[in-house]
Write an enzyme that holds these catalytic residues in place. Structure first.
Site, PDB file in Angstrom:
ATOM      1  N   SER A  66       0.825  -1.214   0.000  1.00 33.40           N
ATOM      2  CA  SER A  66       0.000   0.000   0.000  1.00 33.40           C
ATOM      3  C   SER A  66       0.862   1.269   0.000  1.00 33.40           C
ATOM      4  O   SER A  66       0.456   2.291  -0.562  1.00 33.40           O
ATOM      5  CB  SER A  66      -0.984   0.005   1.173  1.00 33.40           C
ATOM      6  OG  SER A  66      -0.319   0.245   2.389  1.00 33.40           O
ATOM      7  N   LEU A  90      19.273  -4.799   5.239  1.00 29.44           N
ATOM      8  CA  LEU A  90      20.191  -4.673   4.105  1.00 29.44           C
ATOM      9  C   LEU A  90      21.628  -4.883   4.594  1.00 29.44           C
ATOM     10  O   LEU A  90      21.980  -4.504   5.711  1.00 29.44           O
ATOM     11  CB  LEU A  90      20.077  -3.288   3.473  1.00 29.44           C
ATOM     12  CG  LEU A  90      18.693  -2.859   2.987  1.00 29.44           C
ATOM     13  CD1 LEU A  90      18.826  -1.594   2.130  1.00 29.44           C
ATOM     14  CD2 LEU A  90      17.991  -3.941   2.201  1.00 29.44           C
ATOM     15  N   ASN A 129      13.277   4.137   4.398  1.00 31.84           N
ATOM     16  CA  ASN A 129      12.358   3.109   4.902  1.00 31.84           C
ATOM     17  C   ASN A 129      11.234   3.794   5.660  1.00 31.84           C
ATOM     18  O   ASN A 129      11.421   4.880   6.207  1.00 31.84           O
ATOM     19  CB  ASN A 129      13.098   2.159   5.850  1.00 31.84           C
ATOM     20  CG  ASN A 129      12.188   1.062   6.382  1.00 31.84           C
ATOM     21  OD1 ASN A 129      11.399   0.478   5.627  1.00 31.84           O
ATOM     22  ND2 ASN A 129      12.267   0.785   7.677  1.00 31.84           N
ATOM     23  N   HIS A 179       8.447   3.088   8.801  1.00 34.54           N
ATOM     24  CA  HIS A 179       8.197   2.193   9.936  1.00 34.54           C
ATOM     25  C   HIS A 179       6.984   2.706  10.711  1.00 34.54           C
ATOM     26  O   HIS A 179       6.871   3.911  10.956  1.00 34.54           O
ATOM     27  CB  HIS A 179       9.436   2.146  10.849  1.00 34.54           C
ATOM     28  CG  HIS A 179       9.252   1.225  12.002  1.00 34.54           C
ATOM     29  ND1 HIS A 179       9.326  -0.149  11.867  1.00 34.54           N
ATOM     30  CD2 HIS A 179       8.952   1.468  13.299  1.00 34.54           C
ATOM     31  CE1 HIS A 179       9.099  -0.706  13.036  1.00 34.54           C
ATOM     32  NE2 HIS A 179       8.864   0.246  13.929  1.00 34.54           N
ATOM     33  N   ASP A 182      20.367   2.377   7.343  1.00 36.14           N
ATOM     34  CA  ASP A 182      21.723   1.848   7.456  1.00 36.14           C
ATOM     35  C   ASP A 182      21.581   0.350   7.723  1.00 36.14           C
ATOM     36  O   ASP A 182      20.477  -0.191   7.589  1.00 36.14           O
ATOM     37  CB  ASP A 182      22.536   2.603   8.524  1.00 36.14           C
ATOM     38  CG  ASP A 182      21.896   2.552   9.886  1.00 36.14           C
ATOM     39  OD1 ASP A 182      21.120   1.608  10.141  1.00 36.14           O
ATOM     40  OD2 ASP A 182      22.171   3.454  10.700  1.00 36.14           O
ATOM     41  N   GLU A 183      22.685  -0.293   8.113  1.00 36.69           N
ATOM     42  CA  GLU A 183      22.542  -1.745   8.204  1.00 36.69           C
ATOM     43  C   GLU A 183      21.883  -2.221   9.495  1.00 36.69           C
ATOM     44  O   GLU A 183      21.585  -3.391   9.654  1.00 36.69           O
ATOM     45  CB  GLU A 183      23.834  -2.501   7.881  1.00 36.69           C
ATOM     46  CG  GLU A 183      25.153  -2.194   8.475  1.00 36.69           C
ATOM     47  CD  GLU A 183      25.778  -0.856   8.176  1.00 36.69           C
ATOM     48  OE1 GLU A 183      26.949  -0.768   8.477  1.00 36.69           O
ATOM     49  OE2 GLU A 183      25.140   0.110   7.722  1.00 36.69           O
TER      50      GLU A 183
HETATM   51  C1  GRF Z   1       3.827  -0.652   6.784  1.00 37.04           C
HETATM   52  O1  GRF Z   1       3.138  -0.565   8.006  1.00 37.04           O
HETATM   53  C2  GRF Z   1       5.242  -0.130   6.913  1.00 37.04           C
HETATM   54  O2  GRF Z   1       5.350   0.909   7.814  1.00 37.04           O
HETATM   55  C3  GRF Z   1       5.964  -1.351   7.424  1.00 37.04           C
HETATM   56  O3  GRF Z   1       5.381  -2.431   6.759  1.00 37.04           O
HETATM   57  C4  GRF Z   1       4.053  -2.102   6.383  1.00 37.04           C
HETATM   58  C5  GRF Z   1       3.978  -2.276   4.894  1.00 37.04           C
HETATM   59  O4  GRF Z   1       2.680  -2.067   4.401  1.00 37.04           O
HETATM   60  N1  GRF Z   1       7.389  -1.225   7.201  1.00 37.04           N
HETATM   61  P1  GRF Z   1       2.444  -1.973   2.837  1.00 37.04           P
HETATM   62  O5  GRF Z   1       3.048  -3.245   2.229  1.00 37.04           O
HETATM   63  O6  GRF Z   1       3.119  -0.742   2.341  1.00 37.04           O
HETATM   64  O7  GRF Z   1       0.957  -1.941   2.668  1.00 37.04           O
END
Ligand code: GRF
Length: 200
Positions: free
Chosen positions: A13, A92, A106, A108, A140-141
């Site tokens: 998404s 990674l 990324n 989160h 980062d890693e």
């Molecule tokens: C999201 O909640 C993102 O923050 C986390 O994994 C989920 C991925 O959702 N890293 P989608 O695949 O983008 O719908």
């Protein structure tokens, strides 16, 4: 036009939100390639249906760095400028990070550094915080580390289930990822220590 490489493992998404932002002109970039490590990722099907170049590079039974080299090769082929991890469930290698310095993002679903790792929304709920949210950061890693580019706050309601909370966080993720990509592509920032500061 800057070229994005989007790495996914599942639903996709956040990838779609970025694609939508580009479509409506909220973000000036193009999606060069979508890569999934999981052949069953819903996002992989969506990407193909929407006409994006999308491939699966399976990560099963392959050493981390060897896998990353395959992904890097593909990103290079597609002349990717910025790598966006969007639900990509892998750490990674240092090799990967060094290939794209400050060019891997990324997202989160918590206010980092609180609740890194899996099930961040459930972690927040169970910890009893009143506010949580989402974070876009340079990669980062280490897991869910790296300088923070953007965050959005979501209030936790007493009545929240994990799913309800996750859904409200996801809405913010979709908005904030576009903003973060836009800032990074603009180059209008500098990094001091861990701080990502906008430059006028
Ligand atoms: C999201 O909640 C993102 O923050 C986390 O994994 C989920 C991925 O959702 N890293 P989608 O695949 O983008 O719908």
């Amino acid at each position: 036009m800057k070229r994005l490489g989007i790495l996914i493992s599942g639903r996709g998404s956040n990838f779609e939100a970025i694609a939508d932002s580009i479509e409506v002109g909220r973000l000036e970039a193009e999606i060069a390639i979508v890569i999934s490590n999981n052949p069953h990722a819903k996002g992989l099907r969506t990407a193909k249906r929407r006409g994006f170049k999308a491939v699966c590079i399976r990560s099963r039974a392959i050493d981390r760095e060897a896998y990353d080299r395959l992904v890097i090769e593909k990103l290079r082929q597609e002349r990717v400028d910025l790598v966006c991890l969007a639900g990509f469930m892998r750490l990674l290698s240092a090799h990967f990070v060094n290939e794209y310095p400050r060019r891997i993002l990324n997202i989160h679903p918590s206010l980092l550094p609180s609740f890194p790792g899996l099930e961040a929304q459930l972690q927040a709920l169970e910890h009893g915080v009143k506010y949580t949210g989402c974070t876009v950061h340079f990669v980062d890693e280490r897991l869910d580390a790296g300088p923070i580019i953007a965050q959005a706050v979501v209030r936790v309601r007493d009545s929240d289930s994990e799913d309800q909370l996750a859904a409200r966080i996801l809405e913010e993720e979709h908005r904030v990822y576009t903003e973060a990509v836009r800032l990074v592509l603009s180059g209008d920032f500098r990094i001091e220590g861990r701080r990502v500061l906008r430059t006028p």
